[in-house]
Design an enzyme around this catalytic site. Structure first.
Site, PDB file in Angstrom:
ATOM      1  N   GLU A  22       4.024  -4.142  10.998  1.00 23.52           N
ATOM      2  CA  GLU A  22       3.835  -5.448  10.368  1.00 23.52           C
ATOM      3  C   GLU A  22       4.447  -5.483   8.968  1.00 23.52           C
ATOM      4  O   GLU A  22       5.144  -6.432   8.595  1.00 23.52           O
ATOM      5  CB  GLU A  22       2.334  -5.747  10.295  1.00 23.52           C
ATOM      6  N   ASN A  23       4.186  -4.440   8.182  1.00 19.27           N
ATOM      7  CA  ASN A  23       4.590  -4.454   6.774  1.00 19.27           C
ATOM      8  C   ASN A  23       6.100  -4.341   6.569  1.00 19.27           C
ATOM      9  O   ASN A  23       6.642  -4.924   5.630  1.00 19.27           O
ATOM     10  CB  ASN A  23       3.874  -3.339   6.013  1.00 19.27           C
TER      11      ASN A  23
ATOM     12  N   TYR B 111      -5.080  14.440  -3.966  1.00 18.28           N
ATOM     13  CA  TYR B 111      -5.651  13.658  -2.876  1.00 18.28           C
ATOM     14  C   TYR B 111      -6.522  14.570  -2.016  1.00 18.28           C
ATOM     15  O   TYR B 111      -6.034  15.361  -1.202  1.00 18.28           O
ATOM     16  CB  TYR B 111      -4.558  13.014  -2.019  1.00 18.28           C
TER      17      TYR B 111
END
Length: 324
Positions: free
Chosen positions: A293-294, A54
């Site tokens: 939220e998730n 990454y």
């Protein structure tokens, strides 16, 4: 938060976990990474995932810096090895040389003494599988990694690896990290049943299909300027989802979610977590509010009628295959 065993191991991981692909070390600043990791801990998330590839190590550095103020025993940390980290012929793949060198480099970038789960980021057709598994087993013996794992391996590759591990008495693989969401379901055919048989739990990435399943993208509308799809540095995959059939399907799913009193993202995550072979769903976040939220998805229960409605909606994209 709720926790599940990672495969057949005794390692407990949160049902929602935090990854860093396309976010930390690339499109998000360190301040955002710190805030998201803090919110993750507050929410009960204990599993954090990154990879050496990454942004050529920058993702690991950002994740390591964000985790530095937390007790090492309080979280599960994973990273990966396979993709090129240099221009030399041995700067890639799953040879003993590359695995050992990159494990040491990852430990340094992360600022930790050991990696909990070490994923082979892809299968290496150019290296004997025995060599790869032996190198991983040696790293376990040395205490540099605790559990070996793989990512995006086929059912046949997992079966072969399990047979070699049994024959040579290597520590078994405990996890596979595949893509899995409402639009990409290939693991249901072979990978899930074979993994369950061999003791591997799934750490699924892109459960929200690169953010498509948040409902932020609308048919015929301009892309939100602050979205991943509008960022040319990280939108190479998400662009393939941006067609009318997919976006219309998301609108229909959003209406179903609204009827249930939840967000479409929560619906999509709950749908992924319904599979018994899934140990955790990896989310990406640049804002703490996204995590808040998730994580609510863990309390969403989908009954048979709702699952049938989802399957009916998904028939619209049965032939869809994203470009990779």
């Amino acid at each position: 938060m709720k926790y599940r065993n990672l495969g057949r191991s005794g390692l407990k991981v949160s049902e929602i976990s935090l990854g860093s692909w396309l976010t930390y070390g690339t499109a998000a600043e360190q301040k955002a990474a710190d805030a998201c990791v803090a919110k993750a801990f507050e929410s009960g998330i204990n599993f954090f995932d990154t990879a050496n590839a990454y942004n050529r190590g920058e993702g690991e550095k950002a994740m390591g810096a964000a985790l530095r103020s937390y007790d090492r025993s309080s979280y599960v940390l994973s990273t990966k090895v396979y993709f090129p980290m240099g221009d030399g012929p041995n700067d890639r793949g799953l040879s003993r040389k590359h695995i050992v060198e990159q494990c040491n480099a990852s430990l340094k970038r992360l600022g930790v003494d050991y990696i909990d789960v070490y994923f082979c980021h892809r299968y290496d057709v150019n290296t004997p599988l025995e060599e790869t598994l032996w190198a991983l087993d040696d790293l376990v013996t040395q205490g540099k990694i605790l559990y070996p794992a793989v990512s995006e391996w086929t059912g046949a590759q997992i079966t072969e690896a399990a047979a070699i591990a049994d024959r040579l008495r290597f520590r078994p693989l405990i996890s596979n990290q595949p893509i899995y969401n409402m639009f990409e379901r290939y693991i249901e055919r072979e990978v899930l049943p074979i993994s369950e048989k061999k003791g591997l739990g799934q750490v699924v990435f892109s459960p929200l299909a690169q953010g498509i399943l948040t409902g932020k993208y609308k048919p015929g509308q301009e892309l939100p300027t602050d979205s991943r799809a509008a960022n040319s540095r990280v939108n190479s995959v998400i662009k393939s989802y941006l067609n009318d059939a997919v976006l219309k399907t998301v609108e229909d799913l959003s209406q179903l979610a609204q009827n249930l009193g939840i967000s479409v993202a929560q619906l999509a995550l709950a749908w992924v977590l319904r599979q018994p072979g899934v140990s955790t769903a990896l989310i990406g976040a640049t804002k703490p509010e996204q995590i808040e939220e998730n994580v609510k998805a863990i309390d969403v229960e989908l009954n048979a009628d709702t699952l049938a409605q989802i399957e009916e909606i998904l028939k619209q994209v049965a032939s869809f295959s994203p470009t990779r």
